[in-house]
Design an enzyme around this catalytic site. Structure first.
Site, PDB file in Angstrom:
ATOM      1  N   TYR A 139      60.792  18.700 -44.608  1.00 53.61           N
ATOM      2  CA  TYR A 139      61.719  19.260 -45.302  1.00 53.61           C
ATOM      3  C   TYR A 139      62.366  20.804 -45.505  1.00 53.61           C
ATOM      4  O   TYR A 139      63.520  20.860 -45.546  1.00 53.61           O
ATOM      5  CB  TYR A 139      61.094  18.092 -47.211  1.00 53.61           C
ATOM      6  CG  TYR A 139      62.446  17.967 -48.194  1.00 53.61           C
ATOM      7  CD1 TYR A 139      63.552  17.332 -48.162  1.00 53.61           C
ATOM      8  CD2 TYR A 139      63.091  19.175 -48.922  1.00 53.61           C
ATOM      9  CE1 TYR A 139      64.952  17.433 -49.449  1.00 53.61           C
ATOM     10  CE2 TYR A 139      63.207  18.774 -49.814  1.00 53.61           C
ATOM     11  CZ  TYR A 139      64.759  18.151 -49.902  1.00 53.61           C
ATOM     12  OH  TYR A 139      65.587  18.403 -50.496  1.00 53.61           O
ATOM     13  N   ARG A 182      60.450  12.238 -59.275  1.00 56.87           N
ATOM     14  CA  ARG A 182      60.497  13.461 -59.058  1.00 56.87           C
ATOM     15  C   ARG A 182      59.538  13.537 -60.794  1.00 56.87           C
ATOM     16  O   ARG A 182      59.758  11.961 -61.538  1.00 56.87           O
ATOM     17  CB  ARG A 182      61.986  13.883 -59.032  1.00 56.87           C
ATOM     18  CG  ARG A 182      62.841  13.495 -57.871  1.00 56.87           C
ATOM     19  CD  ARG A 182      62.180  14.224 -56.429  1.00 56.87           C
ATOM     20  NE  ARG A 182      61.769  15.771 -57.021  1.00 56.87           N
ATOM     21  CZ  ARG A 182      63.003  16.617 -56.655  1.00 56.87           C
ATOM     22  NH1 ARG A 182      63.709  16.257 -55.762  1.00 56.87           N
ATOM     23  NH2 ARG A 182      61.806  17.585 -56.703  1.00 56.87           N
TER      24      ARG A 182
HETATM   25  N1  UDP Z   1      54.535  16.151 -60.265  1.00 62.52           N
HETATM   26  C1  UDP Z   1      53.608  15.886 -61.279  1.00 62.52           C
HETATM   27  N2  UDP Z   1      52.951  14.589 -61.491  1.00 62.52           N
HETATM   28  C2  UDP Z   1      53.938  14.218 -60.924  1.00 62.52           C
HETATM   29  C3  UDP Z   1      54.910  14.266 -60.178  1.00 62.52           C
HETATM   30  C4  UDP Z   1      55.013  15.771 -60.111  1.00 62.52           C
HETATM   31  O1  UDP Z   1      51.900  16.179 -61.120  1.00 62.52           O
HETATM   32  O2  UDP Z   1      54.145  12.269 -61.295  1.00 62.52           O
HETATM   33  C5  UDP Z   1      54.381  18.086 -60.029  1.00 62.52           C
HETATM   34  C6  UDP Z   1      54.347  18.321 -58.841  1.00 62.52           C
HETATM   35  O3  UDP Z   1      52.961  18.326 -58.715  1.00 62.52           O
HETATM   36  C7  UDP Z   1      55.232  19.322 -58.442  1.00 62.52           C
HETATM   37  C8  UDP Z   1      56.356  19.456 -59.779  1.00 62.52           C
HETATM   38  O4  UDP Z   1      55.461  18.140 -60.700  1.00 62.52           O
HETATM   39  O5  UDP Z   1      54.180  20.581 -58.856  1.00 62.52           O
HETATM   40  C9  UDP Z   1      57.497  19.432 -59.819  1.00 62.52           C
HETATM   41  O6  UDP Z   1      56.820  17.615 -58.731  1.00 62.52           O
HETATM   42  P1  UDP Z   1      58.661  16.696 -57.929  1.00 62.52           P
HETATM   43  O7  UDP Z   1      58.353  15.648 -56.459  1.00 62.52           O
HETATM   44  O8  UDP Z   1      59.350  16.447 -59.187  1.00 62.52           O
HETATM   45  O9  UDP Z   1      59.404  18.241 -56.991  1.00 62.52           O
HETATM   46  P2  UDP Z   1      58.990  19.057 -56.102  1.00 62.52           P
HETATM   47  O10 UDP Z   1      59.495  20.289 -57.214  1.00 62.52           O
HETATM   48  O11 UDP Z   1      58.081  19.068 -55.928  1.00 62.52           O
HETATM   49  O12 UDP Z   1      59.478  19.764 -54.978  1.00 62.52           O
END
Ligand code: UDP
Length: 308
Positions: A139, A182
């Protein structure tokens, strides 16, 4: 104007298409429907079901917008080849269509190009700290390659290109399920269902969240404003929130009895992320209008409707 949008059926694409239809634009969408879930706008636009990397046309457009991507880390880690191709070969295909049309080209890159940034909030001038062979590289490195290819088209063909780097956009329509979810939509779903909220790691990692209507406003400016060729903008919030605090906020706003469950951390999860938006403020005259609390309330209300 005639506008071509890849990924127009997804979360960002749906909201943007709706806004552009309200401006009276004629829209063509190319989307393989691999991640689109909630919206069906195929009635209002010309719709072509295809992977962007396999798409070609002789039709001419005034504006070409490349949005197609798999932005959920758990999803793109499962589909690394598709992910890398939509942001490399897909970008090339869309750039060629723009070049042949002499169209304005707008690209939705990502805050992921910064990787695990050491300057927070991160300005556009920061070069990034990214693992080229890491689990997220399909990505973030493909987004970085896209930016490089776009700048090559800008320099060599004088194409009118504009790059944005969105930071964690959320709102109604964001998928909450399985590997597609997300953090915001997943926590809202869990809270409304009375399930534990799954925080990865200790929850001290941060993100800065941008409500969808603010993203649409910024993107319209990038599309319509003259004299932005070759420019890149952070489109996000400068307000950093810890993931564990987001979980607490969502539990409170949904009045839920859910608890927080701590799970192992995600590999290569950037520890902090927030946008320096000085440039967008100055050149686009744009600043986020919707607070996190307001945006979460709107998103929670929408989810209450669809989850009934
Ligand atoms: N996250 C979390 N629990 C979840 C999904 C995501 O703690 O069920 C955390 C993840 O580890 C990251 C942040 O939330 O630090 C944002 O994750 P997301 O998948 O929304 O997208 P990213 O910003 O990582 O692309």
């Amino acid at each position: 104007m005639k506008i071509l949008i890849s990924g127009g059926a997804g979360f960002l694409g749906f909201h943007l298409t709706k806004a552009l239809l309200e401006e009276g634009e004629e829209i063509t969408i190319v989307d393989d429907l691999s991640t689109a879930k909630y919206f069906d706008i195929r009635r209002d636009v010309e719709f072509i079901k295809k992977k962007v990397e396999e798409f070609d046309t002789d039709k001419k457009y005034d504006i070409v917008i490349h949005l197609a991507a798999r932005p959920s880390p758990e999803d793109y880690i499962q589909h690394p080849v598709d992910t890398a191709l939509s942001n490399s070969l897909g970008t090339y295909r869309m750039l060629e269509i723009a070049r042949k049309s002499n169209a304005r080209f707008v690209y939705t890159s990502s805050s992921e190009v910064y990787g695990s940034a050491s300057i927070i909030p991160t300005p556009e001038t920061y070069w990034g700290y990214v693992n080229p062979i890491g689990i997220r590289s399909c990505y973030d490195e493909s987004k970085r390659f896209s930016e490089a290819l776009i700048m090559a088209y800008y320099r060599q063909y004088k194409l009118d290109t504009r790059i944005q780097r969105p930071f964690n956009v959320y709102g109604p329509g964001l998928r909450e399920d399985g590997t597609y979810g997300r953090v915001v939509s997943r926590f809202i779903y869990q809270a409304l269902k009375g399930e534990d909220l799954t925080v990865f790691g200790d929850g001290n990692q941060t993100r800065a969240f941008l409500y969808i209507s603010d993203w649409v406003e910024a993107t319209k400016k990038l599309i319509y404003k003259d004299e932005l060729a070759g420019e890149v903008f952070n489109i996000g919030s400068d307000k950093e929130t810890k993931i564990v605090d987001l979980a607490k906020m969502i539990i409170k706003l949904t009045d839920s009895k859910s608890k927080i469950k701590f799970l192992p951390p995600r590999p290569d999860d950037p520890p902090r992320r927030a946008a320096d938006i000085t440039r967008a403020k100055e050149k686009l005259d744009w600043y986020p209008q919707v607070s996190l609390e307001e945006g979460l309330k709107l998103t929670i209300n929408w989810f209450k409707g669809v989850l009934q």
